[in-house]
Design an enzyme around this catalytic site. Structure first.
Site, short mmCIF file in Angstrom:
data_model
loop_
_atom_site.label_atom_id
_atom_site.label_comp_id
_atom_site.label_asym_id
_atom_site.label_seq_id
_atom_site.Cartn_x
_atom_site.Cartn_y
_atom_site.Cartn_z
N TRP A 103 0.83 -1.22 0.00
CA TRP A 103 0.00 0.00 0.00
C TRP A 103 0.85 1.25 0.00
O TRP A 103 0.54 2.22 -0.71
CB TRP A 103 -0.99 -0.01 1.17
N ASP A 169 -1.58 6.37 6.39
CA ASP A 169 -2.69 5.60 5.82
C ASP A 169 -2.99 4.51 6.83
O ASP A 169 -2.25 3.53 6.96
CB ASP A 169 -2.27 5.00 4.47
N LYS A 193 -12.70 -1.68 6.25
CA LYS A 193 -11.92 -2.67 6.99
C LYS A 193 -12.45 -2.81 8.43
O LYS A 193 -12.67 -3.91 8.89
CB LYS A 193 -10.43 -2.30 7.01
C1 LIG Z 1 -7.77 -1.30 1.56
C2 LIG Z 1 -6.64 -0.32 1.65
C3 LIG Z 1 -6.50 0.74 0.73
C4 LIG Z 1 -7.38 0.89 -0.48
O1 LIG Z 1 -8.60 1.36 -0.20
P1 LIG Z 1 -9.66 1.59 -1.38
O2 LIG Z 1 -10.86 1.97 -0.60
O3 LIG Z 1 -9.80 0.33 -2.16
O4 LIG Z 1 -9.15 2.72 -2.21
C5 LIG Z 1 -5.46 1.62 0.93
N1 LIG Z 1 -4.59 1.48 1.93
C6 LIG Z 1 -4.69 0.46 2.81
C7 LIG Z 1 -3.69 0.35 3.91
C8 LIG Z 1 -5.72 -0.47 2.70
O5 LIG Z 1 -5.81 -1.48 3.57
#
Ligand SMILES: *Cc1c(COP(=O)(O)O)cnc(C)c1O
Length: 362
Positions: A103, A169, A193
């Site tokens: 990511w 993030d 999540k």
């Molecule tokens: C799932 C995830 C994303 C992507 O999210 P989207 O909603 O599909 O854009 C980005 N960063 C992390 C750490 C994730 O777990």
């Protein structure tokens, strides 16, 4: 209430608390006597206004968000934020990214389109790299505080001595533990999540980082505009905010090991992860390859030493009521995500299955 639902280990969109799903179902046709589903309400009406305000207040309380941070409900997901953050914060200048997995690598590639991006350090997907080449005149430093695919988590956020804002993030561990706000300038994450349905994106931004958006930043993604309009510059993801609000209430009242709320969720997450890592480490049949100091509590990739058994493992797991254990395609093997809504019994059931499967096939 006992459930007959299977345990769902998906990395996202992911399992939600059953009481929340039941309440959503019960309120689907008529929210609190309004005669409307939340999906059918004006976002500017008093009913939805109350839903939004309560959700915001509960989230601020749960995460102890300081008053100099704005909480924004946006859209576009974590990947959208990979562009929205540099558009708002970089001023086209320098951005340092620490790559610890898939990511953060994506964040680096996207930031390069808008800014002078430099990879400050790069890990091997199993550890957090040590020596970071940080630039004092960078607009911000980006890290992914929990790498969902690799299973690498920062258990302490870095303290940046040079005063450069840290962007995290935290998509896949948001609300699983407290956030050390003193070390953070901006935190973002998709809801799917740990928080609610896909479509809602949460942003926590420190006041002094507002108001620096590049000209090319879309107005609907300008943090200053979104903040000034209380997340209602355009129609926010109303249903997602409503479900997230119910999840916040569920976390607030959760009790575990003599604790309540976020402290209870965090301890339960620690215990679930410890159960699973102990089972993996104690077996010669499975393995997790992440360094002990940065193993994720949320996403636990593991491998069967005999990979020819992978398909059988997944089929038997499903039959035992354990869903979505297949690893990400870039890593292979298996992955168990133990988000907030996964009860302790889910982790216990997985551990029993691991032992049972090994006994039959080891
Ligand atoms: C799932 C995830 C994303 C992507 O999210 P989207 O909603 O599909 O854009 C980005 N960063 C992390 C750490 C994730 O777990």
């Amino acid at each position: 209430m006992t459930s007959s639902r299977p345990f769902n280990f998906s990395a996202g969109p992911a399992t939600l608390p059953e009481p929340v799903l039941r309440q959503v179902a019960a309120e689907m046709l008529d929210w609190h006597g309004s005669g409307m589903s939340v999906m059918e309400m004006s976002h500017r009406g008093k009913e939805f206004g109350a839903i939004l305000e309560t959700a915001l207040a509960d989230l601020r309380e749960l995460l102890a968000v300081p008053s100099n941070f704005r909480v924004l409900f946006m859209q576009g997901g974590g990947l959208g934020e990979n562009a929205v953050v540099p558009l708002n914060l970089s001023r086209g200048g320098k951005v340092d990214v620490v790559v610890t997995g898939s990511w953060s690598r994506k964040s680096a590639a996207e930031a390069r389109r808008y800014a002078d991006m430099q990879i400050a350090a790069e890990g091997d997907g199993r550890s957090i790299p040590r020596d970071w080449r940080l630039r004092d005149d960078a607009a911000y430093v980006h890290v992914c505080s929990n790498e969902t695919i690799d299973g690498v988590e920062f258990h302490d956020l870095p303290h940046l001595a040079n005063g450069v804002p840290l962007v995290i993030d935290c998509s896949s561990h948001m609300l699983s533990r407290p956030i050390d706000w003193g070390r953070v300038g901006l935190a973002f994450g998709g809801a799917q999540k740990n928080i609610g349905p896909a479509g809602l994106t949460l942003v926590f931004v420190r006041d002094d980082l507002l108001g620096h958006a590049m000209d090319i930043c879309p107005t609907a993604f300008n943090y200053e505009t979104v903040a000034a309009n209380n997340s209602m510059y355009n129609t926010p993801p109303t249903f997602g905010i409503y479900v997230a609000g119910l999840v916040f209430q569920w976390v607030k009242q959760l009790e575990y090991a003599g604790r309540r709320g976020l402290a209870a969720i965090e301890q339960r997450n620690i215990d679930k992860a410890a159960l699973l890592y102990a089972a993996l480490d104690g077996s010669g049949f499975y393995e997790n390859r992440v360094d002990a100091g940065c193993r994720s509590r949320m996403n636990i990739p593991f491998f069967l030493k005999d990979e020819s058994l992978n398909e059988r493992f997944l089929t038997e797991a499903k039959a035992a009521g354990l869903l979505q254990l297949k690893g990400h395609k870039s890593v292979g093997g298996m992955r168990a995500s133990l988000y907030n809504a996964m009860p302790l019994e889910g982790a216990q059931a997985l551990v029993s299955f691991l032992k049972d499967f090994e006994a039959r096939h080891g």
